[in-house]
Design an enzyme around this catalytic site. Structure first.
Site, PDB file in Angstrom:
ATOM      1  CE1 TYR A  51      -4.288  -1.289  -0.141  1.00  0.00           C
ATOM      2  CE2 TYR A  51      -3.585  -2.739   1.624  1.00  0.00           C
ATOM      3  CZ  TYR A  51      -4.499  -2.382   0.649  1.00  0.00           C
ATOM      4  OH  TYR A  51      -5.643  -3.135   0.474  1.00  0.00           O
ATOM      5  CG  ASN A 114     -12.701  -2.017   1.944  1.00  0.00           C
ATOM      6  OD1 ASN A 114     -11.780  -2.782   2.177  1.00  0.00           O
ATOM      7  ND2 ASN A 114     -12.568  -0.927   1.207  1.00  0.00           N
ATOM      8  CG  HIS A 117      -6.545  -4.872  -3.154  1.00  0.00           C
ATOM      9  ND1 HIS A 117      -6.331  -3.515  -3.142  1.00  0.00           N
ATOM     10  CD2 HIS A 117      -5.859  -5.362  -4.234  1.00  0.00           C
ATOM     11  CE1 HIS A 117      -5.545  -3.189  -4.157  1.00  0.00           C
ATOM     12  NE2 HIS A 117      -5.242  -4.297  -4.830  1.00  0.00           N
ATOM     13  CD  GLU A 128      -2.451  -3.719  -6.788  1.00  0.00           C
ATOM     14  OE1 GLU A 128      -2.612  -2.537  -6.440  1.00  0.00           O
ATOM     15  OE2 GLU A 128      -3.402  -4.502  -6.980  1.00  0.00           O
TER      16      GLU A 128
HETATM   17  P1  ADP Z   1     -10.120   0.627  -3.133  1.00  0.00           P
HETATM   18  O1  ADP Z   1      -9.709  -0.515  -2.232  1.00  0.00           O
HETATM   19  O2  ADP Z   1     -11.604   0.631  -3.387  1.00  0.00           O
HETATM   20  O3  ADP Z   1      -9.307   0.683  -4.400  1.00  0.00           O
HETATM   21  P2  ADP Z   1      -8.516   2.893  -2.209  1.00  0.00           P
HETATM   22  O4  ADP Z   1      -7.453   2.434  -3.164  1.00  0.00           O
HETATM   23  O5  ADP Z   1      -8.944   4.323  -2.285  1.00  0.00           O
HETATM   24  O6  ADP Z   1      -9.839   1.988  -2.328  1.00  0.00           O
HETATM   25  O7  ADP Z   1      -8.036   2.644  -0.723  1.00  0.00           O
HETATM   26  C1  ADP Z   1      -7.339   1.454  -0.381  1.00  0.00           C
HETATM   27  C2  ADP Z   1      -7.904   0.914   0.912  1.00  0.00           C
HETATM   28  O8  ADP Z   1      -7.614   1.835   1.954  1.00  0.00           O
HETATM   29  C3  ADP Z   1      -9.423   0.755   0.940  1.00  0.00           C
HETATM   30  O9  ADP Z   1      -9.887  -0.439   0.350  1.00  0.00           O
HETATM   31  C4  ADP Z   1      -9.684   0.785   2.432  1.00  0.00           C
HETATM   32  O10 ADP Z   1      -9.394  -0.468   3.055  1.00  0.00           O
HETATM   33  C5  ADP Z   1      -8.681   1.827   2.909  1.00  0.00           C
HETATM   34  N1  ADP Z   1      -9.283   3.161   2.954  1.00  0.00           N
HETATM   35  C6  ADP Z   1      -9.530   3.986   1.894  1.00  0.00           C
HETATM   36  N2  ADP Z   1     -10.091   5.137   2.287  1.00  0.00           N
HETATM   37  C7  ADP Z   1     -10.205   5.057   3.638  1.00  0.00           C
HETATM   38  C8  ADP Z   1     -10.704   5.932   4.647  1.00  0.00           C
HETATM   39  N3  ADP Z   1     -11.208   7.132   4.351  1.00  0.00           N
HETATM   40  N4  ADP Z   1     -10.650   5.509   5.931  1.00  0.00           N
HETATM   41  C9  ADP Z   1     -10.142   4.297   6.261  1.00  0.00           C
HETATM   42  N5  ADP Z   1      -9.648   3.415   5.348  1.00  0.00           N
HETATM   43  C10 ADP Z   1      -9.687   3.783   4.066  1.00  0.00           C
HETATM   44 MG    MG Z   2      -7.282   1.028  -4.691  1.00  0.00          MG
END
Ligand code: ADP
Ligand code: MG
Length: 151
Positions: A51, A114, A117, A128
């Protein structure tokens, strides 16, 4: 569209909820086939590296804590338009915004916790996949060659 590969992770909350099979079944039913799969408990360094693109974001510490809180399932999914298809099956980052029938709508608790990924573009998918899997660990099922992302 063409056959693509994408990295999927079932995050610690999905593993804890015992829904690995349900999630894989959703991918398989919607045209994505696992071509590599491994369960592991990420180290802090592995999660921080994965990340790294988010390392200046306010939620980075929380994200790394969460991703190292229990085992995850790493998968490479292959199929027609796999990158966008996987994102559609996952649903929006925030489960409150996710469409009905998506993985995050069904299983996710919050924007941070959530469940899954998924890579967001061909370049990130290739990087990745290579972060977690050697080429020889992929078992292509579409007839496509063993590269991270045929296009
Ligand atoms: P995605 O997983 O939908 O691609 P992002 O790449 O924006 O989303 O973010 C990576 C991960 O970081 C998210 O899946 C989530 O687990 C975490 N994350 C993103 N935004 C937030 C937030 N505002 N607060 C807490 N965790 C977050
Ligand atoms: Mg993402």
């Amino acid at each position: 569209m063409s056959i693509q590969r994408t990295l999927s992770i079932i995050k610690p909350d999905g593993v804890k909820k015992n829904v690995i099979g349900k999630i894989v079944a959703m991918f398989e039913a919607q045209g994505l086939s696992p071509i590599a799969m491994r369960m592991t408990h990420l180290s802090r360094a592995e999660a921080e590296g994965f990340y790294a693109v988010h390392n200046k974001r306010p939620f980075f510490g929380e994200l790394v804590e969460f991703m190292t809180s229990g085992p995850v399932v790493l998968m490479v999914l292959e199929g027609e338009g796999a990158i966008d298809r996987n994102r559609a099956i996952m649903g929006a980052t925030d489960p409150a915004q996710a469409d009905d029938g998506t993985i995050r709508k069904l299983f996710a608790e919050s924007k941070g916790t959530n469940t899954v990924h998924g890579s967001d573009a061909p370049e990130t998918a290739a990087a990745e996949i290579a972060y977690f899997f050697r080429g020889l660990e992929l078992s292509p099922r579409s007839g496509a060659p063993i590269t991270a992302n045929p296009s």
